[in-house]
Design a protein around this motif. Structure first.
Motif, PDB file in Angstrom:
ATOM      1  N   SER A   1      23.366  -6.936  -7.319  1.00 28.23           N
ATOM      2  CA  SER A   1      22.287  -6.320  -6.530  1.00 28.23           C
ATOM      3  C   SER A   1      22.588  -6.484  -5.038  1.00 28.23           C
ATOM      4  O   SER A   1      23.459  -7.281  -4.649  1.00 28.23           O
ATOM      5  CB  SER A   1      20.959  -6.998  -6.866  1.00 28.23           C
ATOM      6  OG  SER A   1      21.011  -8.348  -6.454  1.00 28.23           O
ATOM      7  N   ALA A   2      21.842  -5.757  -4.206  1.00 26.83           N
ATOM      8  CA  ALA A   2      22.054  -5.826  -2.751  1.00 26.83           C
ATOM      9  C   ALA A   2      21.802  -7.241  -2.238  1.00 26.83           C
ATOM     10  O   ALA A   2      22.534  -7.745  -1.377  1.00 26.83           O
ATOM     11  CB  ALA A   2      21.127  -4.838  -2.059  1.00 26.83           C
TER      12      ALA A   2
ATOM     13  N   TYR B   1      32.958  -6.297  -1.715  1.00 27.79           N
ATOM     14  CA  TYR B   1      31.790  -5.469  -2.033  1.00 27.79           C
ATOM     15  C   TYR B   1      32.097  -4.503  -3.172  1.00 27.79           C
ATOM     16  O   TYR B   1      31.263  -4.265  -4.039  1.00 27.79           O
ATOM     17  CB  TYR B   1      31.342  -4.692  -0.785  1.00 27.79           C
ATOM     18  CG  TYR B   1      30.812  -5.609   0.289  1.00 27.79           C
ATOM     19  CD1 TYR B   1      29.493  -6.061   0.245  1.00 27.79           C
ATOM     20  CD2 TYR B   1      31.629  -6.044   1.316  1.00 27.79           C
ATOM     21  CE1 TYR B   1      29.013  -6.921   1.205  1.00 27.79           C
ATOM     22  CE2 TYR B   1      31.165  -6.909   2.287  1.00 27.79           C
ATOM     23  CZ  TYR B   1      29.859  -7.347   2.230  1.00 27.79           C
ATOM     24  OH  TYR B   1      29.378  -8.205   3.186  1.00 27.79           O
ATOM     25  N   GLU B   2      33.337  -3.961  -3.166  1.00 26.06           N
ATOM     26  CA  GLU B   2      33.732  -3.047  -4.246  1.00 26.06           C
ATOM     27  C   GLU B   2      33.754  -3.785  -5.576  1.00 26.06           C
ATOM     28  O   GLU B   2      33.278  -3.281  -6.596  1.00 26.06           O
ATOM     29  CB  GLU B   2      35.106  -2.438  -3.942  1.00 26.06           C
ATOM     30  CG  GLU B   2      35.027  -1.366  -2.863  1.00 26.06           C
ATOM     31  CD  GLU B   2      36.367  -1.065  -2.218  1.00 26.06           C
ATOM     32  OE1 GLU B   2      37.398  -1.513  -2.746  1.00 26.06           O
ATOM     33  OE2 GLU B   2      36.380  -0.379  -1.173  1.00 26.06           O
TER      34      GLU B   2
ATOM     35  N   ARG C   1      15.983   4.126  -4.527  1.00 23.84           N
ATOM     36  CA  ARG C   1      16.843   4.096  -3.336  1.00 23.84           C
ATOM     37  C   ARG C   1      16.138   4.757  -2.143  1.00 23.84           C
ATOM     38  O   ARG C   1      16.215   4.285  -1.029  1.00 23.84           O
ATOM     39  CB  ARG C   1      18.169   4.793  -3.649  1.00 23.84           C
ATOM     40  CG  ARG C   1      19.142   4.710  -2.485  1.00 23.84           C
ATOM     41  CD  ARG C   1      20.470   5.283  -2.843  1.00 23.84           C
ATOM     42  NE  ARG C   1      21.275   4.340  -3.589  1.00 23.84           N
ATOM     43  CZ  ARG C   1      22.501   4.594  -4.017  1.00 23.84           C
ATOM     44  NH1 ARG C   1      23.033   5.764  -3.792  1.00 23.84           N
ATOM     45  NH2 ARG C   1      23.198   3.690  -4.646  1.00 23.84           N
TER      46      ARG C   1
ATOM     47  N   SER D   1      36.135  -4.718   2.783  1.00 30.98           N
ATOM     48  CA  SER D   1      35.319  -3.961   1.813  1.00 30.98           C
ATOM     49  C   SER D   1      35.612  -4.383   0.366  1.00 30.98           C
ATOM     50  O   SER D   1      34.787  -4.150  -0.525  1.00 30.98           O
ATOM     51  CB  SER D   1      35.552  -2.467   2.000  1.00 30.98           C
ATOM     52  OG  SER D   1      36.921  -2.185   1.821  1.00 30.98           O
TER      53      SER D   1
ATOM     54  N   ALA E   1      32.021  -6.447  -6.278  1.00 27.36           N
ATOM     55  CA  ALA E   1      30.628  -6.760  -6.633  1.00 27.36           C
ATOM     56  C   ALA E   1      29.941  -5.539  -7.219  1.00 27.36           C
ATOM     57  O   ALA E   1      29.133  -5.652  -8.158  1.00 27.36           O
ATOM     58  CB  ALA E   1      29.882  -7.258  -5.394  1.00 27.36           C
ATOM     59  N   ASP E   2      30.256  -4.348  -6.685  1.00 22.70           N
ATOM     60  CA  ASP E   2      29.688  -3.103  -7.223  1.00 22.70           C
ATOM     61  C   ASP E   2      30.113  -2.892  -8.675  1.00 22.70           C
ATOM     62  O   ASP E   2      29.312  -2.483  -9.520  1.00 22.70           O
ATOM     63  CB  ASP E   2      30.143  -1.909  -6.371  1.00 22.70           C
ATOM     64  CG  ASP E   2      29.349  -1.798  -5.078  1.00 22.70           C
ATOM     65  OD1 ASP E   2      28.205  -2.314  -5.052  1.00 22.70           O
ATOM     66  OD2 ASP E   2      29.858  -1.223  -4.096  1.00 22.70           O
ATOM     67  N   VAL E   3      31.391  -3.179  -8.946  1.00 23.92           N
ATOM     68  CA  VAL E   3      31.909  -3.035 -10.315  1.00 23.92           C
ATOM     69  C   VAL E   3      31.157  -3.992 -11.255  1.00 23.92           C
ATOM     70  O   VAL E   3      30.802  -3.643 -12.383  1.00 23.92           O
ATOM     71  CB  VAL E   3      33.441  -3.310 -10.348  1.00 23.92           C
ATOM     72  CG1 VAL E   3      33.949  -3.404 -11.776  1.00 23.92           C
ATOM     73  CG2 VAL E   3      34.182  -2.219  -9.580  1.00 23.92           C
ATOM     74  N   ASP E   4      30.872  -5.203 -10.735  1.00 17.79           N
ATOM     75  CA  ASP E   4      30.155  -6.196 -11.550  1.00 17.79           C
ATOM     76  C   ASP E   4      28.661  -5.908 -11.638  1.00 17.79           C
ATOM     77  O   ASP E   4      27.934  -6.640 -12.321  1.00 17.79           O
ATOM     78  CB  ASP E   4      30.360  -7.599 -10.957  1.00 17.79           C
ATOM     79  CG  ASP E   4      31.797  -8.073 -11.147  1.00 17.79           C
ATOM     80  OD1 ASP E   4      32.484  -7.483 -12.001  1.00 17.79           O
ATOM     81  OD2 ASP E   4      32.226  -9.002 -10.434  1.00 17.79           O
ATOM     82  N   GLY E   5      28.187  -4.913 -10.897  1.00 22.02           N
ATOM     83  CA  GLY E   5      26.768  -4.551 -10.933  1.00 22.02           C
ATOM     84  C   GLY E   5      25.877  -5.491 -10.150  1.00 22.02           C
ATOM     85  O   GLY E   5      24.709  -5.694 -10.517  1.00 22.02           O
TER      86      GLY E   5
ATOM     87  N   LYS F   1      24.693  -9.526  -3.175  1.00 21.03           N
ATOM     88  CA  LYS F   1      25.860  -9.256  -2.309  1.00 21.03           C
ATOM     89  C   LYS F   1      25.659  -9.906  -0.947  1.00 21.03           C
ATOM     90  O   LYS F   1      26.589 -10.472  -0.376  1.00 21.03           O
ATOM     91  CB  LYS F   1      26.059  -7.735  -2.148  1.00 21.03           C
ATOM     92  CG  LYS F   1      26.773  -7.098  -3.320  1.00 21.03           C
ATOM     93  CD  LYS F   1      27.169  -5.681  -3.023  1.00 21.03           C
ATOM     94  CE  LYS F   1      26.114  -4.710  -3.474  1.00 21.03           C
ATOM     95  NZ  LYS F   1      26.453  -3.315  -3.301  1.00 21.03           N
TER      96      LYS F   1
END
Lengths: 293, 55
Positions: free
Chosen positions: A197-198, A188-189, B6, A185, A191-195, A201
């Motif tokens: 997109s889905a 992904y965490e 979403r 995980s 990548a979420d911090v860096d903003g 990722k």
């Protein structure tokens, strides 16, 4: 301290059953097939096999029907494999989310894989039936012209590919879903911090991490798609006009309909080398990709 | 705005999942329905999906 003969040879004694099994069940049929490929034999008890050397191989390489079967095998394999891998990965991503009824959806989705291929071949034959089949009924209701499906030489392989994709995409999806479940995980965490997109990722994290899993699934399916026999035999038996005759089917026809056992064996030896070559290529590609990491 | 987006994506993915389910289950559904029908009813494509058989 003195060891008995049994103790000294323990490793050989324990592995002997497995070695004997491999020799008897795997190597013997291969060696026997290679031997028969150098003979002319019609399975007759009164006429013994006659040594012809490489004549069977030569005859096969001159045979137009053989080259047509090679083309059909590659066409079927490449398109079915590509569709199964792309759809398998997409469906695995779709089913890896959390949603209500996930287990039920997964169970239904995996049903084609466990169904009997010959029974499903017969069901698809009726679905594809040009006059009363559901496939044409749907096409007509959507305003399209009805198709001949399995009855047309140009449409038969795409129709068979649809059956194969329907039956075996769940296998690829199942392997990829297992791969997704083991992904860490942390990336992904981050990548979420860096903003991210889905899509970013998926392309930059999920796909590279899943690459070894996808390659294994592709290799397993490649070997299986090349050897497809049941669905084709149950639906078209290689027809119409040999349009869906793959190498496996032609080998069967040569051996058990024309009783040219030598030529059928020669074809199967070449087919075996082809499958082995492609598998080794996939293993080499996997090792190279792992080394490049 | 982000919540709405979403929700839209979730709806789209759910619809896709349902579509996949229908496509993969269809031949089994067809086989199940055919097992309750006579030869003539199976051969009559117009009435195949009628639960009551011939009308």
């Amino acid at each position: 301290m003195q060891y008995s003969w049994f103790d000294r040879h323990l490793k050989w004694i324990y592995t002997l059953p497995a070695v004997l099994f491999v020799l008897l069940m795997m190597l013997f049929p291969i060696i026997y097939t290679v031997r028969i490929s150098f003979f002319e034999w019609s399975m007759s008890a009164t006429t013994p096999p006659k040594w012809v050397g490489l004549a069977n191989y030569y005859a096969l390489l001159q045979d137009e029907r053989f080259w047509h079967a090679v083309g059909s095998t590659f066409y079927f394999t490449l398109v079915a494999l590509a569709a199964e891998v792309i759809l398998g990965v997409a469906i695995a991503m779709l089913l890896s989310r959390n949603f209500i009824g996930k287990n039920l959806v997964k169970t239904v989705f995996l049903l084609p894989m466990v169904a009997t291929p010959v029974a499903m071949g017969l069901v698809w034959m009726l679905i594809y039936e040009p006059t009363i089949g559901v496939a044409n009924m749907m096409l007509k209701s959507l305003g399209f012209e009805p198709l001949l499906w399995l009855a047309s030489p140009s449409q038969v392989i795409p129709s068979l590919i649809i059956i194969d994709v329907w039956e075996w995409t769940p296998m690829i999806a199942l392997i990829v879903m297992a791969g997704i479940a083991t992904l860490p995980s942390d990336p992904y965490e981050a990548a979420d911090v860096d903003g991210a997109s889905a899509w970013r990722k998926f392309v930059s994290i999920t796909l590279p991490l899943l690459r070894p899993t996808i390659l294994v699934a592709t290799m397993l399916r490649l070997i299986d798609v090349l050897k497809t026999f049941d669905i084709i035999y149950a639906t078209t038996q290689g027809g119409p006009n040999f349009a869906s005759e793959t190498l496996n089917l032609y080998g069967y026809v040569l051996g058990f309909q024309y009783f040219k056992l030598g030529m059928a064996s020669a074809l199967l030896v070449l087919f075996f080398l082809l499958v082995m070559g492609l598998t080794l290529l996939m293993i080499w590609m996997r090792k190279r990709l792992e080394g490049a990491k | 705005m982000r919540k709405k987006r979403r929700l839209g994506v979730n709806l789209l993915l759910s619809a896709l999942t349902f579509l996949v389910l229908v496509v993969f289950a269809f031949p089994f559904l067809w086989m199940l329905l055919a097992s309750f029908k006579t030869q003539a009813q199976i051969m009559s494509s117009d009435h195949f999906f009628c639960i009551h058989g011939e009308r």
